[in-house]
Motif scaffolding. Structure first.
Motif: not given
Length: 301
Positions: A42-52
């Motif tokens: 996913l785009n970097v913001f969505k990806q980090m929001e998912r994994f944080r």
């Protein structure tokens, strides 16, 4: 007198510095940190929001600080794994197969998706107003792929095209390009930048649930067989105790209320154990696409 006072100040400062260093040396060593790579699914913001939330939970439960790093490209994950000293990565199915072949990584666990499956499949789709209804209509159209190091976003559609007699993408399509992530590929089609696209079904379903244009404007043309969902693999020389703690925390994540909240943010139901054997379908798709995993050039050209 002033010079003597200055000397005393210097000596006092040196003594204080020595005491601080001595005290610091007596403290226990900082907790170990593991660097885990993430593909740009996913785009970097969505990806980090998912994994944080997952990273915070793993850090607390394992006693090892988990630090995520998102790569700019799929292929970069394999390329950067050794160069940047990564300890593990949530590899996609194809990058996982590449890393098993080229780096000897050890698979630990992968998520079970919200549909109850621990696998996903590729989807080839087209704009409804493009006039494309089957393979014969694809010639001279614009095709959006994800990256050359993705199963659903390139390897499967390449195999599909090869098996339908396409020897050269350049000669068959008016244009083709790599959008960089599965959701970006979907939006390239939705926004009219491409007539055709290919993505993994899980991301296709996430975008579809959030954007009614998917049902209104896109038609699915073909589906691949199943391959394992993105799983955590670690370097082969990672401490066995840490490896086992990571795996067990992931496998038990669904057993606590807090863990279930993390899974909810992660768009998963639970994690299950993963082995090298689970990547057999990826090897099969690569072979059908004419790809040698040991010597594959995954640069987007």
């Amino acid at each position: 007198m002033m010079r003597l006072w200055s000397i005393k100040r210097v000596l006092l400062a040196a003594l204080m510095l020595a005491l601080v260093q001595s005290a610091g040396a007596a403290k226990p060593a900082a907790a170990e940190t593991l660097t885990i790579g993430l593909i740009p699914e996913l785009n970097v913001f969505k990806q980090m929001e998912r994994f944080r939330p997952l990273g915070a939970y793993l850090s607390r439960e394992t006693g090892v600080e988990i630090r995520f790093t998102i790569l700019s490209r799929y292929g970069n994950l394999v390329e950067s794994f050794q160069r940047d000293g990564m300890d593990g990565a949530f590899f996609g199915s194809f990058t996982g197969a590449l890393a098993i072949e080229q780096l000897g990584v050890v698979p630990l666990a992968r998520p079970v998706n919200l549909d109850g499956e621990s696998t996903y499949h590729g989807v080839i789709y087209a704009r409804k107003d493009s006039g494309i209804r089957d393979f014969a209509d694809m010639r001279d159209k614009k095709f959006a792929f994800v990256e050359k190091a993705t199963t659903a976003g390139y390897v499967y559609p390449l195999a599909y095209l090869r098996e339908n007699g396409v020897e050269s993408l350049d000669n068959h399509f008016a244009e083709y390009f790599f959008a960089g992530s599965h959701d970006a590929t979907i939006y390239a089609v939705l926004d009219g930048k491409a007539d055709l696209g290919a993505s993994k079904n899980s991301v296709f379903d996430w975008v579809r649930a959030a954007d009614p244009r998917v049902d209104a404007e896109i038609e699915v043309l073909a589906l691949s067989g199943n391959v394992p969902s993105n799983g955590l693999c670690v370097r082969p020389d990672l401490d066995p105790g840490i490896r086992e703690r990571l795996k067990q925390v992931l496998l038990r994540l669904h057993e606590s209320a807090e863990g279930r909240k993390v899974l909810e943010r992660f768009n998963a139901l639970r994690f299950i154990e993963t082995s090298v054997a689970d990547y057999a379908p990826v090897y099969a798709w690569a072979e059908r696409a004419g790809i040698d995993l040991k010597h594959y050039d995954y640069e987007n050209r």
